[in-house]
Design a protein around this motif. Structure first.
Motif, PDB file in Angstrom:
ATOM      1  N   LYS A 183       1.025  -1.185   0.064  1.00  0.00           N
ATOM      2  CA  LYS A 183      -0.058  -0.104   0.205  1.00  0.00           C
ATOM      3  C   LYS A 183       0.931   1.226  -0.213  1.00  0.00           C
ATOM      4  N   VAL A 184       0.503   2.322  -0.731  1.00  0.00           N
ATOM      5  CA  VAL A 184       1.062   3.646  -0.774  1.00  0.00           C
ATOM      6  C   VAL A 184       0.924   4.438   0.298  1.00  0.00           C
ATOM      7  N   VAL A 185       1.937   4.687   1.077  1.00  0.00           N
ATOM      8  CA  VAL A 185       1.725   5.524   2.370  1.00  0.00           C
ATOM      9  C   VAL A 185       2.121   7.023   2.165  1.00  0.00           C
ATOM     10  N   GLN A 186       2.873   7.136   1.339  1.00  0.00           N
ATOM     11  CA  GLN A 186       3.493   8.458   0.990  1.00  0.00           C
ATOM     12  C   GLN A 186       3.970   8.544  -0.485  1.00  0.00           C
ATOM     13  N   SER A 187       3.688   9.782  -1.139  1.00  0.00           N
ATOM     14  CA  SER A 187       4.255   9.779  -2.513  1.00  0.00           C
ATOM     15  C   SER A 187       4.402  11.378  -2.817  1.00  0.00           C
ATOM     16  N   SER A 188       5.232  11.698  -3.930  1.00  0.00           N
ATOM     17  CA  SER A 188       5.539  13.018  -4.486  1.00  0.00           C
ATOM     18  C   SER A 188       6.090  12.855  -5.812  1.00  0.00           C
ATOM     19  N   GLN A 189       6.323  13.959  -6.334  1.00  0.00           N
ATOM     20  CA  GLN A 189       6.533  13.978  -7.876  1.00  0.00           C
ATOM     21  C   GLN A 189       7.562  15.086  -7.981  1.00  0.00           C
ATOM     22  N   VAL A 190       8.655  14.815  -8.697  1.00  0.00           N
ATOM     23  CA  VAL A 190       9.767  15.708  -8.981  1.00  0.00           C
ATOM     24  C   VAL A 190       9.442  16.014 -10.635  1.00  0.00           C
ATOM     25  N   ASN A 191       9.542  17.206 -10.915  1.00  0.00           N
ATOM     26  CA  ASN A 191       9.157  17.780 -12.307  1.00  0.00           C
ATOM     27  C   ASN A 191      10.317  17.563 -13.158  1.00  0.00           C
ATOM     28  N   THR A 192      10.811  16.346 -12.994  1.00  0.00           N
ATOM     29  CA  THR A 192      12.078  16.298 -13.956  1.00  0.00           C
ATOM     30  C   THR A 192      11.835  14.612 -14.698  1.00  0.00           C
ATOM     31  N   GLY A 193      12.064  14.393 -15.853  1.00  0.00           N
ATOM     32  CA  GLY A 193      11.975  13.180 -16.397  1.00  0.00           C
ATOM     33  C   GLY A 193      12.866  12.759 -17.402  1.00  0.00           C
ATOM     34  N   THR A 194      12.851  11.706 -18.151  1.00  0.00           N
ATOM     35  CA  THR A 194      13.560  11.164 -19.112  1.00  0.00           C
ATOM     36  C   THR A 194      13.630  12.384 -20.195  1.00  0.00           C
ATOM     37  N   ILE A 195      12.698  12.971 -20.668  1.00  0.00           N
ATOM     38  CA  ILE A 195      12.739  13.961 -21.604  1.00  0.00           C
ATOM     39  C   ILE A 195      13.698  15.056 -21.228  1.00  0.00           C
ATOM     40  N   ASP A 196      13.541  15.527 -20.085  1.00  0.00           N
ATOM     41  CA  ASP A 196      14.559  16.548 -19.658  1.00  0.00           C
ATOM     42  C   ASP A 196      15.961  16.196 -19.723  1.00  0.00           C
ATOM     43  N   ILE A 197      16.249  14.801 -19.315  1.00  0.00           N
ATOM     44  CA  ILE A 197      17.674  14.451 -19.163  1.00  0.00           C
ATOM     45  C   ILE A 197      18.149  14.416 -20.676  1.00  0.00           C
ATOM     46  N   TYR A 198      17.336  13.575 -21.528  1.00  0.00           N
ATOM     47  CA  TYR A 198      17.895  13.471 -22.881  1.00  0.00           C
ATOM     48  C   TYR A 198      18.112  14.878 -23.558  1.00  0.00           C
ATOM     49  N   ASN A 199      17.240  15.933 -23.306  1.00  0.00           N
ATOM     50  CA  ASN A 199      17.195  17.178 -23.836  1.00  0.00           C
ATOM     51  C   ASN A 199      18.623  17.884 -23.369  1.00  0.00           C
ATOM     52  N   CYS A 200      18.899  17.686 -22.157  1.00  0.00           N
ATOM     53  CA  CYS A 200      20.257  18.308 -21.585  1.00  0.00           C
ATOM     54  C   CYS A 200      21.348  17.748 -22.101  1.00  0.00           C
ATOM     55  N   ILE A 201      21.347  16.312 -22.388  1.00  0.00           N
ATOM     56  CA  ILE A 201      22.529  15.568 -23.135  1.00  0.00           C
ATOM     57  C   ILE A 201      22.532  16.030 -24.538  1.00  0.00           C
ATOM     58  N   LYS A 202      21.439  16.080 -25.396  1.00  0.00           N
ATOM     59  CA  LYS A 202      21.354  16.669 -26.509  1.00  0.00           C
ATOM     60  C   LYS A 202      22.179  18.275 -26.825  1.00  0.00           C
ATOM     61  N   ASN A 203      21.694  18.933 -25.706  1.00  0.00           N
ATOM     62  CA  ASN A 203      22.329  20.274 -25.942  1.00  0.00           C
ATOM     63  C   ASN A 203      23.829  20.237 -25.577  1.00  0.00           C
TER      64      ASN A 203
END
Length: 289
Positions: free
Chosen positions: A168-188
């Motif tokens: 059962k999930v007792v705590q959760s959160s979300q960070v507004n960073t994902g694979t697309i952000d990381i790939y875009n950083c590497i691309k740049n």
């Protein structure tokens, strides 16, 4: 047919092992071949075109073409019971809206020039990442039955984190960073150093898997990965401040699992990696009642 479908911001995956880019286009260049689906006299080519990024993924204009395309690619049945997912932070507030959008709907489509009727007889919605863990819970390599689990699911535009106790999930959160952000950083970073090279996000994925070659020689692109340190730091800070990462099993999954593991394993010792792009989709199918 029972079918689990994971419509991400980067890829669509199904429980039947189907994967394609989360993009559709109404036109393709001559000579290119993509599966096509016609809906309401409109033709869409699946897996090509621009990605659509929406906070609520089911608000995307291409959501229905992607969903029906995933069903056509995965099932020959007219009647389909489907399992879908939502990010943990959206699950409670958006679950019923997504069900109402799709349940008991019938679509007449033409898929690759063959007419099809698709009836969605039932829709069940599950929290992303948790479903992926459940899909592997009885695996011999996933020996966490007596431990709390910190789930880290790196999606296209967000990373979902959850503390799971007794399934059962007792705590959760979300960070507004994902694979697309990381790939875009590497691309740049690559384009800044190799200024005569144009890099796409799909290219980045291939370079990470098979290496980056410039003028016939393989290049070390660790500098480009290190350029993403601030993004990785956001994820680690949330984990370190708010989750028991030193006393729980920390489970990494999602499209960015390899990159996260390579960077954060230096800071977190007890990581279990679910290297399975289909984990959520298979979890949705296994949870269907």
């Amino acid at each position: 047919m029972k079918l689990g479908i994971d419509i991400g911001n980067y890829n669509v995956k199904t429980s039947e092992g189907i994967i394609f880019k989360s993009a559709v286009s109404e036109n393709i260049e001559y000579g290119n071949k993509f599966d096509k689906i016609e809906i309401d006299n409109k033709t869409y080519y699946l897996g090509t075109g621009r990605l659509e990024i929406d906070y609520r993924k089911f608000d995307k204009e291409n959501y229905i073409p992607l969903l029906l395309g995933a069903i056509c690619k995965s099932s020959n049945s007219v009647e389909n019971k489907i399992g879908l997912g939502l990010p943990i932070k959206q699950y409670s507030s958006c679950k019923q809206e997504l069900i109402d959008k799709l349940a008991n709907k019938t679509y007449d489509v033409t898929y690759n020039d063959i007419r099809r009727r698709i009836r969605i007889t039932d829709v069940q919605v599950f929290p992303e990442s948790v479903a992926g863990i459940i899909a592997h819970f009885n695996s011999t390599l996933f020996d966490v039955k007596h431990k709390d689990i910190v789930s880290v699911d790196a999606g296209g535009k967000t990373t979902d984190i959850a503390l799971i106790k007794n399934k059962k999930v007792v705590q959760s959160s979300q960070v507004n960073t994902g694979t697309i952000d990381i790939y875009n950083c590497i691309k740049n970073s690559l384009e800044a150093k190799y200024f005569d090279v144009k890099v796409s996000l799909d290219d980045v994925e291939e370079y990470l898997k098979r290496g980056f070659y410039y003028k016939g020689e393989r290049q070390n692109i660790n500098f480009a990965i290190k350029s993403c340190n601030d993004l990785f730091k956001e994820i680690y800070t949330e984990l370190n401040l708010n989750y028991p990462i030193n006393t729980s099993a920390v489970v990494f999954q999602g499209g960015g699992v390899d990159l996260l593991n390579s960077v954060l394993s230096k800071k977190i010792s007890n990581i279990i990696k679910i290297d399975d792009l289909f984990a959520n989709a298979r979890g949705y199918k296994s949870l269907l009642k």
